[in-house]
Design a protein around this motif. Structure first.
Motif, PDB file in Angstrom:
ATOM      1  N   TRP A  47       0.858  -1.194   0.000  1.00 53.51           N
ATOM      2  CA  TRP A  47       0.000   0.000   0.000  1.00 53.51           C
ATOM      3  C   TRP A  47       0.888   1.236   0.000  1.00 53.51           C
ATOM      4  N   ILE A  48       0.607   2.162  -0.900  1.00 52.77           N
ATOM      5  CA  ILE A  48       1.305   3.446  -0.947  1.00 52.77           C
ATOM      6  C   ILE A  48       0.342   4.494  -0.430  1.00 52.77           C
ATOM      7  N   ARG A  49       0.827   5.328   0.486  1.00 58.53           N
ATOM      8  CA  ARG A  49      -0.040   6.314   1.139  1.00 58.53           C
ATOM      9  C   ARG A  49       0.640   7.684   1.139  1.00 58.53           C
ATOM     10  N   GLY A  50      -0.140   8.704   0.839  1.00 58.07           N
ATOM     11  CA  GLY A  50       0.327  10.086   0.931  1.00 58.07           C
ATOM     12  C   GLY A  50      -0.701  10.913   1.674  1.00 58.07           C
ATOM     13  N   ALA A  51      -0.249  11.723   2.620  1.00 61.86           N
ATOM     14  CA  ALA A  51      -1.163  12.534   3.428  1.00 61.86           C
ATOM     15  C   ALA A  51      -0.635  13.963   3.537  1.00 61.86           C
ATOM     16  N   ALA A  52      -1.566  14.913   3.637  1.00 56.92           N
ATOM     17  CA  ALA A  52      -1.228  16.330   3.840  1.00 56.92           C
ATOM     18  C   ALA A  52      -2.224  16.903   4.832  1.00 56.92           C
ATOM     19  N   TRP A  53      -1.723  17.621   5.848  1.00 55.44           N
ATOM     20  CA  TRP A  53      -2.601  18.231   6.844  1.00 55.44           C
ATOM     21  C   TRP A  53      -1.889  19.393   7.510  1.00 55.44           C
ATOM     22  N   ASP A  54      -2.597  20.066   8.382  1.00 60.88           N
ATOM     23  CA  ASP A  54      -2.065  21.214   9.126  1.00 60.88           C
ATOM     24  C   ASP A  54      -1.570  22.287   8.161  1.00 60.88           C
ATOM     25  N   PHE A  55      -2.485  22.770   7.331  1.00 60.52           N
ATOM     26  CA  PHE A  55      -2.127  23.688   6.260  1.00 60.52           C
ATOM     27  C   PHE A  55      -1.762  25.093   6.734  1.00 60.52           C
ATOM     28  N   GLY A  56      -2.152  25.495   7.932  1.00 64.51           N
ATOM     29  CA  GLY A  56      -1.850  26.843   8.421  1.00 64.51           C
ATOM     30  C   GLY A  56      -0.956  26.842   9.640  1.00 64.51           C
ATOM     31  N   ARG A  57      -0.029  25.905   9.732  1.00 62.78           N
ATOM     32  CA  ARG A  57       0.791  25.803  10.957  1.00 62.78           C
ATOM     33  C   ARG A  57       1.841  26.894  11.037  1.00 62.78           C
ATOM     34  N   GLU A  58       2.184  27.198  12.269  1.00 61.54           N
ATOM     35  CA  GLU A  58       3.178  28.234  12.535  1.00 61.54           C
ATOM     36  C   GLU A  58       4.440  27.608  13.104  1.00 61.54           C
ATOM     37  N   GLY A  59       5.564  28.224  12.796  1.00 58.08           N
ATOM     38  CA  GLY A  59       6.849  27.776  13.311  1.00 58.08           C
ATOM     39  C   GLY A  59       7.187  28.443  14.624  1.00 58.08           C
ATOM     40  N   PRO A  60       8.390  28.202  15.130  1.00 61.04           N
ATOM     41  CA  PRO A  60       8.797  28.740  16.432  1.00 61.04           C
ATOM     42  C   PRO A  60       8.806  30.264  16.512  1.00 61.04           C
ATOM     43  N   LEU A  61       8.992  30.936  15.394  1.00 59.85           N
ATOM     44  CA  LEU A  61       9.030  32.401  15.393  1.00 59.85           C
ATOM     45  C   LEU A  61       7.746  33.013  14.857  1.00 59.85           C
ATOM     46  N   GLY A  62       6.711  32.216  14.718  1.00 61.08           N
ATOM     47  CA  GLY A  62       5.444  32.709  14.207  1.00 61.08           C
ATOM     48  C   GLY A  62       5.360  32.704  12.698  1.00 61.08           C
ATOM     49  N   GLU A  63       6.404  32.231  12.030  1.00 58.54           N
ATOM     50  CA  GLU A  63       6.407  32.183  10.572  1.00 58.54           C
ATOM     51  C   GLU A  63       5.484  31.065  10.094  1.00 58.54           C
ATOM     52  N   GLU A  64       4.958  31.222   8.903  1.00 57.50           N
ATOM     53  CA  GLU A  64       4.082  30.208   8.339  1.00 57.50           C
ATOM     54  C   GLU A  64       4.927  29.089   7.740  1.00 57.50           C
ATOM     55  N   LEU A  65       4.621  27.858   8.139  1.00 56.12           N
ATOM     56  CA  LEU A  65       5.339  26.701   7.629  1.00 56.12           C
ATOM     57  C   LEU A  65       4.527  26.012   6.538  1.00 56.12           C
ATOM     58  N   SER A  66       5.192  25.165   5.783  1.00 51.63           N
ATOM     59  CA  SER A  66       4.520  24.360   4.754  1.00 51.63           C
ATOM     60  C   SER A  66       3.604  23.348   5.426  1.00 51.63           C
ATOM     61  N   PRO A  67       2.611  22.849   4.708  1.00 49.39           N
ATOM     62  CA  PRO A  67       1.753  21.807   5.283  1.00 49.39           C
ATOM     63  C   PRO A  67       2.576  20.588   5.695  1.00 49.39           C
ATOM     64  N   HIS A  68       2.061  19.864   6.657  1.00 49.19           N
ATOM     65  CA  HIS A  68       2.724  18.637   7.098  1.00 49.19           C
ATOM     66  C   HIS A  68       2.398  17.548   6.076  1.00 49.19           C
ATOM     67  N   LEU A  69       3.413  16.947   5.497  1.00 45.71           N
ATOM     68  CA  LEU A  69       3.239  15.868   4.522  1.00 45.71           C
ATOM     69  C   LEU A  69       3.829  14.581   5.083  1.00 45.71           C
ATOM     70  N   ARG A  70       3.234  13.456   4.698  1.00 47.05           N
ATOM     71  CA  ARG A  70       3.776  12.150   5.068  1.00 47.05           C
ATOM     72  C   ARG A  70       3.551  11.192   3.902  1.00 47.05           C
ATOM     73  N   PHE A  71       4.632  10.538   3.478  1.00 43.41           N
ATOM     74  CA  PHE A  71       4.569   9.542   2.419  1.00 43.41           C
ATOM     75  C   PHE A  71       5.060   8.222   3.005  1.00 43.41           C
ATOM     76  N   SER A  72       4.271   7.169   2.818  1.00 43.30           N
ATOM     77  CA  SER A  72       4.662   5.887   3.404  1.00 43.30           C
ATOM     78  C   SER A  72       4.269   4.730   2.508  1.00 43.30           C
ATOM     79  N   THR A  73       4.884   3.601   2.796  1.00 41.65           N
ATOM     80  CA  THR A  73       4.594   2.350   2.119  1.00 41.65           C
ATOM     81  C   THR A  73       4.420   1.281   3.178  1.00 41.65           C
ATOM     82  N   ARG A  74       3.382   0.459   3.013  1.00 44.28           N
ATOM     83  CA  ARG A  74       3.150  -0.677   3.906  1.00 44.28           C
ATOM     84  C   ARG A  74       3.242  -1.954   3.083  1.00 44.28           C
ATOM     85  N   TRP A  75       4.011  -2.906   3.592  1.00 44.98           N
ATOM     86  CA  TRP A  75       4.136  -4.200   2.939  1.00 44.98           C
ATOM     87  C   TRP A  75       3.562  -5.260   3.865  1.00 44.98           C
TER      88      TRP A  75
END
Length: 185
Positions: free
Chosen positions: A121-149
């Motif tokens: 199984w190949i899985r791709g996820a994206a979430w937390d589109f408006g997250r802030e970094g340690p200095l209040g800067e806008e960060l990219s969305p959280h992405l995760r790519f995985s494979t399950r065998w």
């Protein structure tokens, strides 16, 4: 009647995040109602990205001459915590799955594609589109790519990359998935 036609899966997994030298664990319940293409997933996960908060404090000091000086102090905290997942899914005839909803306490989407008769199984996820970094800067969305065998119908190995746009942590892990048929035995 209709509820007896529902199918349930319980998925338990553990992954080691190499660059962060930490682990992530999770348990999911996947509900497949009598509908041919509708799915639901609820889960609980403990991740090192869990509880994040950015606090801004303002301190104003007035000297004896009446001149005020304001200092701003920003603190960023990130702690392990448990996060809830609650997703609605759409399943195609070939078992491709599209998910949307609450992903680890934040809005997100996910896609899953099975290969080799559902052994991989190949899985791709994206979430937390408006997250802030340690200095209040806008960060990219959280992405995760995985494979399950799935080397066994109920057990799998997994690997992938978590948050490649910001932290880029490779992870490896294992898990187990039981269906209602397994639980009946």
């Amino acid at each position: 009647g209709g509820v007896n036609k529902w199918k349930f899966q319980v998925d338990v997994g553990l992954a080691y995040l190499k660059e962060r030298d930490d682990t992530a664990t999770g348990v999911d319940l996947i509900i497949n109602p009598a509908s041919p293409n509708r799915l639901y997933r609820v889960g609980l996960a403990r991740t090192p990205d869990g509880d994040r908060s950015l606090k801004t404090q303002y301190f104003t000091v007035t000297d004896p001459f009446g001149v005020s000086t304001t200092t701003t102090l920003r603190t960023f905290e990130q702690n392990d915590s448990y996060q809830l997942t609650a997703l609605f899914g759409y399943q195609t005839r070939r078992d491709n799955r599209l998910w949307a909803g609450l992903y680890e306490d934040r809005g997100g989407v996910e896609a899953e594609i099975p290969l080799f008769q559902r052994a991989l199984w190949i899985r791709g996820a994206a979430w937390d589109f408006g997250r802030e970094g340690p200095l209040g800067e806008e960060l990219s969305p959280h992405l995760r790519f995985s494979t399950r065998w799935f080397f066994h119908p109920n057990f799998y190995l997994l690997g992938g990359v978590d948050d490649p746009l910001e932290n880029d942590s490779v992870f490896l892990g294992a898990g187990a998935r039981w269906t209602d048929e397994n639980l009946k035995w």
